[in-house]
Scaffold this active site. Sequence first.
Site, PDB file in Angstrom:
ATOM      1  N   ASP A  88       1.472  71.374  14.026  1.00 60.41           N
ATOM      2  CA  ASP A  88       1.791  71.842  12.674  1.00 60.41           C
ATOM      3  C   ASP A  88       2.099  70.629  11.786  1.00 60.41           C
ATOM      4  OD1 ASP A  88       4.224  70.943  13.502  1.00 60.41           O
ATOM      5  OD2 ASP A  88       5.251  72.879  13.393  1.00 60.41           O
ATOM      6  N   ASP A 123       4.895  69.367  10.564  1.00 61.75           N
ATOM      7  CA  ASP A 123       5.967  68.515  11.077  1.00 61.75           C
ATOM      8  C   ASP A 123       5.477  67.662  12.239  1.00 61.75           C
ATOM      9  OD1 ASP A 123       8.067  68.870   9.454  1.00 61.75           O
ATOM     10  OD2 ASP A 123       9.344  69.941  10.914  1.00 61.75           O
ATOM     11  N   GLU A 161       7.679  65.596  21.338  1.00 61.51           N
ATOM     12  CA  GLU A 161       8.515  65.985  20.204  1.00 61.51           C
ATOM     13  C   GLU A 161       9.539  67.034  20.664  1.00 61.51           C
ATOM     14  OE1 GLU A 161       6.170  67.911  17.176  1.00 61.51           O
ATOM     15  OE2 GLU A 161       7.932  68.586  16.063  1.00 61.51           O
ATOM     16  N   ASP A 195       3.793  69.040  18.172  1.00 61.65           N
ATOM     17  CA  ASP A 195       3.318  70.354  17.748  1.00 61.65           C
ATOM     18  C   ASP A 195       2.088  70.217  16.851  1.00 61.65           C
ATOM     19  OD1 ASP A 195       5.376  71.570  19.052  1.00 61.65           O
ATOM     20  OD2 ASP A 195       6.658  71.737  17.273  1.00 61.65           O
TER      21      ASP A 195
END
Length: 664
Positions: A528, A530, A451, A526
């Site tokens: 998280d 997103d 990402e 990541d």
Amino acid sequence: MSTDNVSPTGTSPVPGALAQDHSHAAEYTAENIQVLEGLEAVRKRPAMYIGDISTKGLHHLVYEVVDNSIDEALAGYCDSIEVTVHPNNSVSVLDNGRGIPTEIHKKEGKSALEVVMTVLHAGGKFDKDTYKVSGGLHGVGVSCVNALSTHLRAEIHRNGKVWVQEFAKGIPQGDVHQIGETTKTGTLVTFLPDNTIFTESVYNYDTLAARLRELAYLNRGIKISLTDERERDDDGQFIKEHFHSEGGLVEFVQYLDSTREPLIEIPIYSEGERDGVMVEMALQYNTGYNENIHSYVNNINTVEGGTHVAGFRRAMTRTFKAYADKTGVLDKNKISVTGDDFREGLTALISVKVPEPQFEGQTKTKLGNSEVSGIVDTITGEALGIYLEEHPRMAKIIIEKVVLAAKARIAARKAREQVQRKNVLSGAGLPGKLADCSSKDPGESEVFLVEGDSAGGTAKQGRDRTFQAILPLRGKILNVEKAMEHRIFDNEEIKNIYTALGVYPLEDKSLNIEKLRYHKIVIMCDADVDGSHITTLILTFFYRKLLRLVEMGYIYIATPPLYLVKKGKQSRYCWNDEERKKAVEDMAGGKEDSVHIQRYKGLGEMNAEQLWETTMDPSVRKLRRVTIDSAVEADRIFSTLMGDDVPPRREFIEKHAKYAKLDI
Ligand code: 0RA
């Protein structure tokens, strides 16, 4: 879909187990020795009998026991099956069938119960008239479950009496004996999987529920329940669900498509029987672009398809084409249609029951019996022909959709050819953003889909360039769940993935999988919200467009650590809160304020060296392989998470919040 992991184990006998030891002086007859040898063989090579010894095999034990009750139900003697997971992860299966016979056979000197429980493949021996449906894929019989359980207890209600026999690792701990009286009939089997055999011992509720729901749809009328005694709801009750379908495959197809917009009012359904082969099929069209055909043989999901699916496809293409030709709509549009065009936006279920199935293919989930193809073809063709004649308004809607699909296919061909041309020019055709590895051996090569350009840069510095390639992806990749084919090939990120892998779907939707350049494809995002959304988008792409790669076990998810705990020169990476607490305990006697805890929100917070030593170095990293437990549930998850309909998506995420983070 889910990912394979390892969890702690539990011990202690099954509920209701008797305290005293009923071991009888063993008489070593030839038969007893054979039995012991059989059980020994199963314990020595468990994977040969139940597939594997991980979470899949663990769940398989339950399915094996349930299959016996399903057979009793299909024979017409049972309509209720209750499955219970006990607090120690032992499992009970209770049915209201005739009860396994407990009378002692004079010749064999033991009961049918003992034979069924201890002799491999003895299941059907005592009841020749019953149409046996199980005994397919790993249909190894309940004796394998017994051999792989530290403890198994069978309680039989039959002829007014309650009988019990217990076993340890498959060996009888005494003869069958009466413990009471009853007015009911039925069989209750409780077993505790042997945690010296299985690498996993914790049952997953959703996995069991998905399979039992599937069985309830595939075998209409049977009431199946699942109770989880490990967890209570807000009212203090055990978690419990009932699965029961009177509509069978029609309701199953509606369940599958419940987050999609239907194109026709009521699913098309037909059933029939020929030469002992029973065929049922249901189909529905929706406004989407995916083809969703799920097929079953004797209640086993045949993910590789086979002769039954071939017969179904052939009948569909022939019948729809004949109808479309007759209406003149194809001539009017100057268009020629292919079989694929009839399957865009199609959700279909085919369930056949075959007396002697032959399973083929890499995962033994492809039906080989050639006679089945023609039988399914005839039964499907007749039903579709009648439907089209009787529902001209629905037929018109379907044919209009087919014409659109044919036009889109021709548009997609150009985009696809671009990707293909790029691939043919080897080397020069690879995406500019790909930092390739030096190895050309796919078996040892890995590609990380990362990402963002910045994390991609760090990964390029941190990797071992001999076998690790890096492809950075910019932002969110296209949601393929909602996009038409040619838009998918237009998308830069998706084109890069196709060209980097060397694999893309051909016009007939098959894959040139022999060109695959890496056998490990690692999604690295990541940790998280997103990041998990992007992971899901990429997984959706693989599931819908490169499914074979998922089935082959080539897709992985990287797991970067969540914390770095530091005190002086000591430091330790932690992947969850438990590990963090342990680290604080070990380093500072549990005092949080005397250590420094760094919380990693993104890959960007790690330097190249840290990324290597936590997430990319094969000797320490924790890769999770993406597997498909239930094709039906995977399909629903992607259509719910990625489809148009917002309320079901919210409901789904709320229900699965604790899994949604990692376990999709
Ligand atoms: C063979 C014969 C009979 C019952 C069964 C098998 C049977 C097996 C299982 C396994 C789970 N539940 C079951 N229920 C029944 C009965 C034959 C008779 O009564 O005539």
